[in-house]
Design an enzyme around this catalytic site. Structure first.
Site, PDB file in Angstrom:
ATOM      1  NE  ARG A 177      -3.998  -2.088   2.230  1.00 24.99           N
ATOM      2  CZ  ARG A 177      -3.839  -2.925   3.132  1.00 24.99           C
ATOM      3  NH1 ARG A 177      -3.062  -2.938   3.894  1.00 24.99           N
ATOM      4  NH2 ARG A 177      -4.634  -4.003   2.978  1.00 24.99           N
ATOM      5  CE  LYS A 231      -1.365  13.635 -13.858  1.00 17.76           C
ATOM      6  NZ  LYS A 231      -1.541  14.423 -15.207  1.00 17.76           N
ATOM      7  CD  GLU A 269       6.344  16.166 -21.679  1.00 15.99           C
ATOM      8  OE1 GLU A 269       5.598  17.169 -21.458  1.00 15.99           O
ATOM      9  OE2 GLU A 269       5.674  15.035 -21.766  1.00 15.99           O
ATOM     10  CE  LYS A 277       4.546  17.221 -13.730  1.00 18.61           C
ATOM     11  NZ  LYS A 277       4.892  16.085 -14.509  1.00 18.61           N
ATOM     12  CD  GLU A 328      -4.875  16.309 -14.530  1.00 19.01           C
ATOM     13  OE1 GLU A 328      -3.791  15.799 -14.578  1.00 19.01           O
ATOM     14  OE2 GLU A 328      -5.491  15.969 -15.786  1.00 19.01           O
ATOM     15  NE  ARG A 347      -0.276  17.050 -11.967  1.00 19.05           N
ATOM     16  CZ  ARG A 347       0.586  15.828 -11.499  1.00 19.05           C
ATOM     17  NH1 ARG A 347       0.209  15.760 -10.108  1.00 19.05           N
ATOM     18  NH2 ARG A 347       1.482  15.305 -11.821  1.00 19.05           N
ATOM     19  CG  ASN A 399      -3.381  16.696 -18.953  1.00 19.18           C
ATOM     20  OD1 ASN A 399      -2.477  16.132 -18.641  1.00 19.18           O
ATOM     21  ND2 ASN A 399      -4.534  16.877 -18.136  1.00 19.18           N
ATOM     22  CG  HIS A 420       0.310  15.576 -22.867  1.00 10.83           C
ATOM     23  ND1 HIS A 420       1.235  16.851 -22.925  1.00 10.83           N
ATOM     24  CD2 HIS A 420       0.970  14.552 -22.407  1.00 10.83           C
ATOM     25  CE1 HIS A 420       2.200  16.601 -22.480  1.00 10.83           C
ATOM     26  NE2 HIS A 420       2.530  15.223 -22.194  1.00 10.83           N
ATOM     27  CG  HIS A 437      -1.455  10.803 -24.171  1.00 14.96           C
ATOM     28  ND1 HIS A 437      -2.093  11.156 -22.974  1.00 14.96           N
ATOM     29  CD2 HIS A 437      -0.139  10.614 -23.965  1.00 14.96           C
ATOM     30  CE1 HIS A 437      -0.943  11.192 -21.975  1.00 14.96           C
ATOM     31  NE2 HIS A 437       0.193  10.763 -22.430  1.00 14.96           N
ATOM     32  CG  HIS A 466       5.527  10.960 -23.795  1.00 16.32           C
ATOM     33  ND1 HIS A 466       4.041  10.756 -23.769  1.00 16.32           N
ATOM     34  CD2 HIS A 466       5.760  12.255 -23.046  1.00 16.32           C
ATOM     35  CE1 HIS A 466       3.429  11.704 -23.039  1.00 16.32           C
ATOM     36  NE2 HIS A 466       4.378  12.510 -22.662  1.00 16.32           N
TER      37      HIS A 466
END
Ligand SMILES: NC(=O)c1ccc[n+]([C@@H]2O[C@H](COP(=O)([O-])OP(=O)(O)OC[C@H]3O[C@@H](n4cnc5c(N)ncnc54)[C@H](O)[C@@H]3O)[C@@H](O)[C@H]2O)c1
Ligand SMILES: [Zn+2]
Length: 354
Positions: free
Chosen positions: A115, A137, A179, A221, A231, A235, A239, A242, A246, A258
């Site tokens: 966990r 993330k 990025e 960031k 998010e 945040r 994206n 993206h 993606h 990427h």
């Protein structure tokens, strides 16, 4: 050494940037528990001796094959089994060593093993240094889509030893720069202007320019993540590029990096913004020019079906009730939300990268 703080209350941590992994790992006091390194095989072949010399002798090194395909539940399971055999306890620490794939796979395992155990990132690609290792993330992919299974799990420290970047292939080095262009475009006009003046130094991997790029990118960031860790709102501006990016990554079956897809995604999303009258043509041209000069692709290697792009955008996590929500920009440094983006708009905008 430059430090950037990620302020998240009791989950706060520092990103250390500079060529001095030794001091930094000692400062991090990893000797408190068992250490397991989750390393990209290619990176381990090149650099594991250096990393090992900084860690306890008992450190377990688990490698995974380089590449996006390792962001899978199968690979995660393999790592869990090894952690189980080695009896890594709650007091243990997982250190990721590699690019964004190591961050995402190793981070996912760290966030779920028992966990959640402590996590340290030692990123070795421009992309992971400037972006992926900050913010917590983590994810693995399914055949239905990228990053569909994951957890938020913040590291306790990020150690960016820029010496590791020396062996990074040109293509991967450049891909990561997409990025930092993105970060500038959604938050920091001055950072964009600075990148335009540093094309030569960045491409020559000038140590000062790279350190500054990473520090400024991590600071952007960190500032965004500390206001909106999960998010709920702000945040999402990260994206930008993206949603289309993606989709292209998947449609081209991970043939492009990427970062390369994010660059192409920004160009398509900019074309869409221009068509809506939201973004000035001159700004879109300036961005295309910077990406070109940095060495990023600005055209698709082969045609894609606009209908399939649309379908993949719909599967994206950012979709709300089936409606396509995009983050566009209205100028350099100015993100805007766009609701209800349509298929025909996407199809028309794809012409920008044909
Ligand atoms: N978690 C996040 O916030 C976040 C953010 C951005 C991207 N990502 C994810 O990151 C991934 C892309 O990351 P990436 O571009 O770093 O790819 P990557 O991790 O696959 O690394 C790229 C290639 O470089 C090699 N490599 C890495 N470091 C090296 C070094 N120092 N010397 C020589 N070779 C080296 C790797 O073996 C690999 O072949 C994508 O899956 C993307 O979804 C995650
Ligand atoms: Zn990205």
């Amino acid at each position: 050494v430059n430090s950037v703080k990620v302020a998240l209350g009791e989950r706060s941590y520092d990103v250390h940037i500079g060529p001095c992994a030794r001091e930094m790992l000692q400062a991090c006091n990893l000797r408190a528990g068992q250490v397991a390194v989750v390393a990209d095989q290619t990176v381990a072949d090149l650099h594991i001796d250096k990393l090992r010399s900084l860690l306890p002798d008992s450190t377990l090194v688990l490698t995974f094959p380089a590449g996006e395909a390792s962001k899978s539940l199968d690979r995660a399971r393999e790592v869990y089994e090894r952690l189980g055999q080695a009896r890594i306890e709650r007091s243990g620490v997982i250190v990721t060593f590699g690019g964004g794939v190591a961050v995402d796979l190793g981070g996912f395992v760290a966030g779920t093993w028992l966990r959640g155990v402590r996590l340290v990132h030692v990123p070795t690609t421009t992309l992971a240094c400037v972006d992926a290792s900050v913010g917590g993330k983590t994810a693995v992919n399914l055949s239905a889509g990228k990053n569909l299974v994951g957890v938020f799990h913040q590291p306790i420290m990020v150690i960016v030893d820029t010496d590791f970047l020396a062996t990074l292939p040109e293509r991967d080095f450049v891909a990561g720069l997409a990025e930092s262009v993105k970060q500038a475009l959604v938050r920091d006009r001055a950072f964009f202007d600075w990148q335009e003046t540093q094309i030569g130094t960045l491409r020559a991997r000038d140590a000062g320019a790279i350190s500054e790029l990473i520090a400024r990118g991590c600071a952007i960031k960190a500032e965004i993540v500390s206001q909106d860790e999960r998010e709920a709102g702000l945040r999402a501006i990260l994206n930008y590029g993206h949603t289309i990016g993606h989709a292209l990554e998947q449609l081209l079956e991970y043939e492009l990096r990427h970062g390369e897809c994010v660059g192409l995604g920004m160009l398509v999303e900019n074309a869409l913004a221009c068509a809506r009258g939201v973004l000035a043509r001159a700004d879109a041209d300036r961005i295309r020019d910077l990406l070109t000069k940095l060495g990023l692709p600005v055209r698709l290697p082969r045609p894609v079906d606009p209908g399939e792009v649309l379908q993949l955008c719909r599967l994206d996590k950012k979709t709300v009730g089936g409606a396509l929500q995009f983050v566009l920009i209205s100028g350099i440094g100015q993100p805007v939300r766009a609701a209800d983006v349509t298929g025909p708009e996407i199809a028309a905008a794809l012409a920008a990268i044909r």
